[in-house]
Design a protein around this motif. Structure first.
Motif, PDB file in Angstrom:
ATOM      1  N   SER A 192       4.778  -3.529   4.372  1.00 45.49           N
ATOM      2  CA  SER A 192       3.667  -2.601   4.590  1.00 45.49           C
ATOM      3  C   SER A 192       3.859  -1.381   3.707  1.00 45.49           C
ATOM      4  O   SER A 192       4.960  -0.836   3.608  1.00 45.49           O
ATOM      5  CB  SER A 192       3.609  -2.147   6.046  1.00 45.49           C
ATOM      6  OG  SER A 192       3.269  -3.223   6.873  1.00 45.49           O
ATOM      7  N   CYS A 193       2.793  -0.949   3.091  1.00 45.81           N
ATOM      8  CA  CYS A 193       2.823   0.254   2.260  1.00 45.81           C
ATOM      9  C   CYS A 193       3.088   1.456   3.168  1.00 45.81           C
ATOM     10  O   CYS A 193       2.391   1.636   4.172  1.00 45.81           O
ATOM     11  CB  CYS A 193       1.487   0.404   1.532  1.00 45.81           C
ATOM     12  SG  CYS A 193       1.341   1.926   0.581  1.00 45.81           S
ATOM     13  N   PRO A 194       4.086   2.288   2.847  1.00 50.36           N
ATOM     14  CA  PRO A 194       4.370   3.440   3.700  1.00 50.36           C
ATOM     15  C   PRO A 194       3.285   4.521   3.649  1.00 50.36           C
ATOM     16  O   PRO A 194       3.234   5.377   4.514  1.00 50.36           O
ATOM     17  CB  PRO A 194       5.697   3.975   3.153  1.00 50.36           C
ATOM     18  CG  PRO A 194       5.786   3.453   1.763  1.00 50.36           C
ATOM     19  CD  PRO A 194       5.025   2.157   1.748  1.00 50.36           C
ATOM     20  N   MET A 207      -0.125   3.512  -5.403  1.00 52.46           N
ATOM     21  CA  MET A 207       0.586   3.959  -6.598  1.00 52.46           C
ATOM     22  C   MET A 207      -0.378   4.627  -7.565  1.00 52.46           C
ATOM     23  O   MET A 207      -0.074   5.673  -8.139  1.00 52.46           O
ATOM     24  CB  MET A 207       1.282   2.778  -7.284  1.00 52.46           C
ATOM     25  CG  MET A 207       2.522   2.316  -6.569  1.00 52.46           C
ATOM     26  SD  MET A 207       3.270   0.828  -7.270  1.00 52.46           S
ATOM     27  CE  MET A 207       3.405   1.208  -8.978  1.00 52.46           C
ATOM     28  N   GLN A 208      -1.568   4.057  -7.725  1.00 51.30           N
ATOM     29  CA  GLN A 208      -2.569   4.633  -8.617  1.00 51.30           C
ATOM     30  C   GLN A 208      -3.038   5.999  -8.106  1.00 51.30           C
ATOM     31  O   GLN A 208      -3.186   6.941  -8.876  1.00 51.30           O
ATOM     32  CB  GLN A 208      -3.753   3.680  -8.773  1.00 51.30           C
ATOM     33  CG  GLN A 208      -4.745   4.098  -9.825  1.00 51.30           C
ATOM     34  CD  GLN A 208      -4.139   4.131 -11.216  1.00 51.30           C
ATOM     35  OE1 GLN A 208      -3.480   3.192 -11.638  1.00 51.30           O
ATOM     36  NE2 GLN A 208      -4.350   5.216 -11.935  1.00 51.30           N
ATOM     37  N   VAL A 209      -3.249   6.098  -6.797  1.00 53.23           N
ATOM     38  CA  VAL A 209      -3.667   7.373  -6.201  1.00 53.23           C
ATOM     39  C   VAL A 209      -2.583   8.435  -6.394  1.00 53.23           C
ATOM     40  O   VAL A 209      -2.874   9.578  -6.761  1.00 53.23           O
ATOM     41  CB  VAL A 209      -3.995   7.197  -4.699  1.00 53.23           C
ATOM     42  CG1 VAL A 209      -4.167   8.535  -4.007  1.00 53.23           C
ATOM     43  CG2 VAL A 209      -5.230   6.335  -4.530  1.00 53.23           C
ATOM     44  N   MET A 210      -1.334   8.060  -6.166  1.00 50.87           N
ATOM     45  CA  MET A 210      -0.235   9.019  -6.326  1.00 50.87           C
ATOM     46  C   MET A 210      -0.068   9.422  -7.786  1.00 50.87           C
ATOM     47  O   MET A 210       0.236  10.577  -8.081  1.00 50.87           O
ATOM     48  CB  MET A 210       1.069   8.428  -5.774  1.00 50.87           C
ATOM     49  CG  MET A 210       1.075   8.252  -4.266  1.00 50.87           C
ATOM     50  SD  MET A 210       0.920   9.808  -3.382  1.00 50.87           S
ATOM     51  CE  MET A 210       2.490  10.576  -3.774  1.00 50.87           C
ATOM     52  N   LYS A 211      -0.273   8.503  -8.696  1.00 54.78           N
ATOM     53  CA  LYS A 211      -0.219   8.810 -10.118  1.00 54.78           C
ATOM     54  C   LYS A 211      -1.274   9.867 -10.456  1.00 54.78           C
ATOM     55  O   LYS A 211      -0.991  10.841 -11.142  1.00 54.78           O
ATOM     56  CB  LYS A 211      -0.452   7.541 -10.935  1.00 54.78           C
ATOM     57  CG  LYS A 211      -0.480   7.759 -12.418  1.00 54.78           C
ATOM     58  CD  LYS A 211      -0.688   6.455 -13.162  1.00 54.78           C
ATOM     59  CE  LYS A 211      -0.744   6.720 -14.655  1.00 54.78           C
ATOM     60  NZ  LYS A 211      -0.109   5.676 -15.425  1.00 54.78           N
ATOM     61  N   ALA A 250       8.775   8.916  -5.442  1.00 53.56           N
ATOM     62  CA  ALA A 250      10.010   8.769  -4.654  1.00 53.56           C
ATOM     63  C   ALA A 250      10.290   9.997  -3.796  1.00 53.56           C
ATOM     64  O   ALA A 250      10.898   9.876  -2.728  1.00 53.56           O
ATOM     65  CB  ALA A 250      11.187   8.491  -5.586  1.00 53.56           C
ATOM     66  N   GLU A 251       9.842  11.167  -4.234  1.00 52.72           N
ATOM     67  CA  GLU A 251      10.015  12.385  -3.438  1.00 52.72           C
ATOM     68  C   GLU A 251       9.132  12.378  -2.192  1.00 52.72           C
ATOM     69  O   GLU A 251       9.421  13.076  -1.224  1.00 52.72           O
ATOM     70  CB  GLU A 251       9.689  13.618  -4.282  1.00 52.72           C
ATOM     71  CG  GLU A 251      10.728  13.916  -5.335  1.00 52.72           C
ATOM     72  CD  GLU A 251      10.307  15.023  -6.286  1.00 52.72           C
ATOM     73  OE1 GLU A 251       9.113  15.422  -6.290  1.00 52.72           O
ATOM     74  OE2 GLU A 251      11.174  15.484  -7.040  1.00 52.72           O
ATOM     75  N   HIS A 252       8.065  11.602  -2.217  1.00 56.62           N
ATOM     76  CA  HIS A 252       7.119  11.565  -1.104  1.00 56.62           C
ATOM     77  C   HIS A 252       7.255  10.323  -0.214  1.00 56.62           C
ATOM     78  O   HIS A 252       6.932  10.391   0.975  1.00 56.62           O
ATOM     79  CB  HIS A 252       5.686  11.634  -1.640  1.00 56.62           C
ATOM     80  CG  HIS A 252       5.340  12.966  -2.218  1.00 56.62           C
ATOM     81  ND1 HIS A 252       5.649  13.331  -3.517  1.00 56.62           N
ATOM     82  CD2 HIS A 252       4.730  14.040  -1.672  1.00 56.62           C
ATOM     83  CE1 HIS A 252       5.232  14.564  -3.739  1.00 56.62           C
ATOM     84  NE2 HIS A 252       4.671  15.024  -2.628  1.00 56.62           N
ATOM     85  N   TYR A 253       7.707   9.210  -0.776  1.00 57.65           N
ATOM     86  CA  TYR A 253       7.779   7.955  -0.022  1.00 57.65           C
ATOM     87  C   TYR A 253       9.034   7.179  -0.371  1.00 57.65           C
ATOM     88  O   TYR A 253       9.461   7.161  -1.524  1.00 57.65           O
ATOM     89  CB  TYR A 253       6.564   7.059  -0.329  1.00 57.65           C
ATOM     90  CG  TYR A 253       5.263   7.678   0.086  1.00 57.65           C
ATOM     91  CD1 TYR A 253       4.846   7.635   1.406  1.00 57.65           C
ATOM     92  CD2 TYR A 253       4.459   8.336  -0.831  1.00 57.65           C
ATOM     93  CE1 TYR A 253       3.668   8.229   1.807  1.00 57.65           C
ATOM     94  CE2 TYR A 253       3.265   8.934  -0.451  1.00 57.65           C
ATOM     95  CZ  TYR A 253       2.872   8.875   0.868  1.00 57.65           C
ATOM     96  OH  TYR A 253       1.709   9.464   1.256  1.00 57.65           O
ATOM     97  N   ALA A 254       9.599   6.541   0.637  1.00 52.83           N
ATOM     98  CA  ALA A 254      10.715   5.626   0.432  1.00 52.83           C
ATOM     99  C   ALA A 254      10.146   4.216   0.407  1.00 52.83           C
ATOM    100  O   ALA A 254       9.224   3.895   1.147  1.00 52.83           O
ATOM    101  CB  ALA A 254      11.731   5.771   1.557  1.00 52.83           C
ATOM    102  N   GLY A 255      10.652   3.392  -0.444  1.00 51.46           N
ATOM    103  CA  GLY A 255      10.188   2.014  -0.503  1.00 51.46           C
ATOM    104  C   GLY A 255       8.998   1.842  -1.431  1.00 51.46           C
ATOM    105  O   GLY A 255       8.530   2.786  -2.075  1.00 51.46           O
TER     106      GLY A 255
END
Length: 69
Positions: A8-10, A54-58, A42-47
């Motif tokens: 599951s996506c964290p 990933m696109q949104v965080m980018k 990585a600073e915001h989510y583990a795993g």
């Protein structure tokens, strides 16, 4: 170790197949990240995140960098 598993996506809790044993076929390959973007995530989510998150965080990282200018 298994070649892939459902996780599951964290960030959004969406289930996706993580293919750590076959990384070139993993859904994460859909999003290209530079080193700074990887560190930011990585600073915001583990795993692993799903490709959509990933696109949104980018994009979030890019916007934050623009605001700092």
């Amino acid at each position: 170790m298994a070649e892939h598993e459902t996780v599951s996506c964290p960030r959004c809790n969406k289930a996706f197949e993580c293919r750590v044993g076959s990384i070139l076929r993993c859904q994460c390959q859909e999003v290209t990240l530079n080193e700074e973007e990887r560190i930011y995530i990585a600073e915001h989510y583990a795993g692993c995140l799903c490709a959509s998150c990933m696109q949104v965080m980018k994009e979030q990282y890019r916007l934050e960098q623009l605001q700092k200018r």
